[in-house]
Design an enzyme around this catalytic site. Structure first.
Site, PDB file in Angstrom:
ATOM      1  N   HIS A 184      51.882  20.798  62.999  1.00 40.55           N
ATOM      2  CA  HIS A 184      50.287  20.665  63.615  1.00 40.55           C
ATOM      3  C   HIS A 184      48.845  20.544  62.247  1.00 40.55           C
ATOM      4  O   HIS A 184      47.906  20.615  62.950  1.00 40.55           O
ATOM      5  CB  HIS A 184      50.793  21.927  64.489  1.00 40.55           C
TER       6      HIS A 184
ATOM      7  N   ARG B  92      39.109  30.792  48.138  1.00 37.32           N
ATOM      8  CA  ARG B  92      38.153  30.078  48.653  1.00 37.32           C
ATOM      9  C   ARG B  92      36.575  30.202  49.769  1.00 37.32           C
ATOM     10  O   ARG B  92      36.172  29.936  50.256  1.00 37.32           O
ATOM     11  CB  ARG B  92      38.497  28.461  49.285  1.00 37.32           C
TER      12      ARG B  92
END
Ligand code: RBF
Length: 164
Positions: free
Chosen positions: A97, A136
């Site tokens: 996925h 991040r």
């Protein structure tokens, strides 16, 4: 990864145009919401640092990153925004996925950039694990939401200059 050498929140403040008259759409994926909410926080803070007004921020959520393309397309169609920032986080799992979603979102947002007059900013974090995503989204590598805010302002300014 390139961002190991580049903090996402570091930029030259004076190189960013005034955003007080700009209208922003922000579409946020609910998947990995601990990360995407942090991206949204960074994005809003940075937009406001450059003068963006609350009333000029249109924020909507979609269930997952795959829905960011539709969310951005509808935002462009139905709301008066000068740029759309799409925020999501895809973490590699045990299934293919990851690759399908990343490719789908990347192609979808690219298509919008090529076919509409509204810049769409790519705020998708794609990482191997949660720690890299945290790095991040306000961690040791900065916040991709900050980067997206700066890019959105610059792209609106770019569009305005072309129209003069
Ligand atoms: N959405 C995300 O934003 N990030 C993910 O890491 C993520 N992983 C997924 C993994 C699987 C196995 C599935 C089925 C969906 C995942 N989604 C993820 C949701 C996806 O973006 C989308 O919302 C759904 O596939 C419905 O279209």
């Amino acid at each position: 990864m390139a961002t190991i050498y580049h903090n996402l929140s570091e930029y030259d403040f004076s190189s960013v145009p005034d955003a007080s008259g700009m209208r922003f759409g922000i579409v946020v994926a609910e998947w990995n919401s601990n990360i995407t909410w942090a991206l949204l926080d960074g994005c809003i803070n940075t937009l406001k640092k450059h003068g963006a007004k609350d009333e000029n921020l249109c924020i909507q959520t979609v269930p997952g990153s795959f829905e960011l393309t539709y969310g951005a397309a509808q935002m462009i169609k139905n709301k008066e925004v000068d740029a759309v920032i799409a925020l999501g986080c895809v973490i590699r799992g045990d299934t293919p996925h990851f690759d399908y979603i990343c490719a789908g979102v990347t192609q979808g947002l690219s298509l919008l950039n090529a076919t509409t007059d509204t810049p769409v900013i790519y705020g998708l974090i794609t990482t191997e694990n949660m720690e890299q995503a945290q790095d991040r989204s306000g961690g040791k590598l900065g916040n991709k939401g900050d980067e997206c805010a700066v890019v959105a302002i610059k792209m609106i300014d770019y569009t305005c200059k072309l129209k003069k």
